[in-house]
Design a protein around this motif. Structure first.
Motif, PDB file in Angstrom:
ATOM      1  N   MET A 196       0.811  -1.192   0.000  1.00 18.52           N
ATOM      2  CA  MET A 196       0.000   0.000   0.000  1.00 18.52           C
ATOM      3  C   MET A 196       0.856   1.259   0.000  1.00 18.52           C
ATOM      4  SD  MET A 196      -3.348  -0.645   2.296  1.00 18.52           S
ATOM      5  CE  MET A 196      -3.222  -2.191   3.150  1.00 18.52           C
ATOM      6  N   GLN A 197       1.970   1.199   0.716  1.00 12.26           N
ATOM      7  CA  GLN A 197       2.858   2.355   0.730  1.00 12.26           C
ATOM      8  C   GLN A 197       3.340   2.675  -0.683  1.00 12.26           C
ATOM      9  OE1 GLN A 197       3.543   4.342   3.216  1.00 12.26           O
ATOM     10  NE2 GLN A 197       2.484   3.155   4.777  1.00 12.26           N
ATOM     11  N   GLU A 198       3.563   1.621  -1.451  1.00 10.60           N
ATOM     12  CA  GLU A 198       4.016   1.827  -2.832  1.00 10.60           C
ATOM     13  C   GLU A 198       2.936   2.530  -3.646  1.00 10.60           C
ATOM     14  OE1 GLU A 198       5.316  -0.831  -6.684  1.00 10.60           O
ATOM     15  OE2 GLU A 198       5.605  -1.676  -4.681  1.00 10.60           O
TER      16      GLU A 198
ATOM     17  N   VAL B 166       0.777   4.616  -2.541  1.00 11.42           N
ATOM     18  CA  VAL B 166       0.764   6.027  -2.131  1.00 11.42           C
ATOM     19  C   VAL B 166       1.906   6.762  -2.814  1.00 11.42           C
ATOM     20  CG1 VAL B 166       1.069   7.609  -0.182  1.00 11.42           C
ATOM     21  CG2 VAL B 166      -0.381   5.588   0.073  1.00 11.42           C
ATOM     22  N   ARG B 167       3.085   6.127  -2.838  1.00 14.34           N
ATOM     23  CA  ARG B 167       4.236   6.769  -3.492  1.00 14.34           C
ATOM     24  C   ARG B 167       3.999   6.970  -4.986  1.00 14.34           C
ATOM     25  NH1 ARG B 167       7.534   3.414   0.113  1.00 14.34           N
ATOM     26  NH2 ARG B 167       7.316   1.781  -1.430  1.00 14.34           N
ATOM     27  N   ASP B 168       3.362   5.975  -5.609  1.00 13.27           N
ATOM     28  CA  ASP B 168       3.096   6.060  -7.056  1.00 13.27           C
ATOM     29  C   ASP B 168       1.976   7.038  -7.383  1.00 13.27           C
ATOM     30  OD1 ASP B 168       4.967   4.087  -7.322  1.00 13.27           O
ATOM     31  OD2 ASP B 168       3.537   2.488  -7.787  1.00 13.27           O
TER      32      ASP B 168
ATOM     33  N   GLU C 258      -2.866   9.390   0.156  1.00  9.85           N
ATOM     34  CA  GLU C 258      -2.398   9.073   1.500  1.00  9.85           C
ATOM     35  C   GLU C 258      -3.545   9.133   2.512  1.00  9.85           C
ATOM     36  OE1 GLU C 258       1.083  10.300   4.684  1.00  9.85           O
ATOM     37  OE2 GLU C 258       0.734  11.574   2.939  1.00  9.85           O
TER      38      GLU C 258
ATOM     39  N   LEU D 181      -5.341   5.873   2.797  1.00 10.05           N
ATOM     40  CA  LEU D 181      -4.571   4.878   3.548  1.00 10.05           C
ATOM     41  C   LEU D 181      -4.695   5.138   5.049  1.00 10.05           C
ATOM     42  CD1 LEU D 181      -2.629   2.500   3.658  1.00 10.05           C
ATOM     43  CD2 LEU D 181      -0.740   4.108   3.401  1.00 10.05           C
ATOM     44  N   LEU D 182      -4.613   6.407   5.446  1.00  9.22           N
ATOM     45  CA  LEU D 182      -4.757   6.745   6.860  1.00  9.22           C
ATOM     46  C   LEU D 182      -6.148   6.378   7.376  1.00  9.22           C
ATOM     47  CD1 LEU D 182      -2.928  10.203   6.929  1.00  9.22           C
ATOM     48  CD2 LEU D 182      -2.078   7.993   7.738  1.00  9.22           C
TER      49      LEU D 182
ATOM     50  N   LYS E  79      -6.298   2.604   7.903  1.00 12.06           N
ATOM     51  CA  LYS E  79      -5.609   2.200   9.136  1.00 12.06           C
ATOM     52  C   LYS E  79      -6.445   2.550  10.366  1.00 12.06           C
ATOM     53  CE  LYS E  79      -0.906   2.313   7.349  1.00 12.06           C
ATOM     54  NZ  LYS E  79       0.427   2.914   7.480  1.00 12.06           N
TER      55      LYS E  79
END
Length: 58
Positions: free
Chosen positions: A1-3, A5-7, A12, A15-16, A19
């Motif tokens: 998932m972090q990837e 967000v980076r892409d 973000e 994602l927050l 979580k």
């Protein structure tokens, strides 16, 4: 998932929020388990009440 967000495929903020929902669900589960255990203890106490010892006066 972090990837993601980076892409830029996943904001973000989403994602927050995800979580946060996971944490809330875990908290609700713990509360339900605690309530269930408390109820079971209550039922067990009713089945097997603690009897106080009676002392004879000497």
């Amino acid at each position: 998932m972090q990837e993601a967000v980076r892409d830029g495929r996943l904001p973000e903020r989403r994602l927050l929020n995800y979580k946060k929902l996971l944490a809330e669900a875990a908290h609700a589960k713990r509360r339900e388990e605690t309530a269930r255990k408390k109820q079971l203890r209550s039922v067990e106490r009713k089945k097997n009440p603690v009897r106080k010892k009676q002392y004879k006066a000497e």
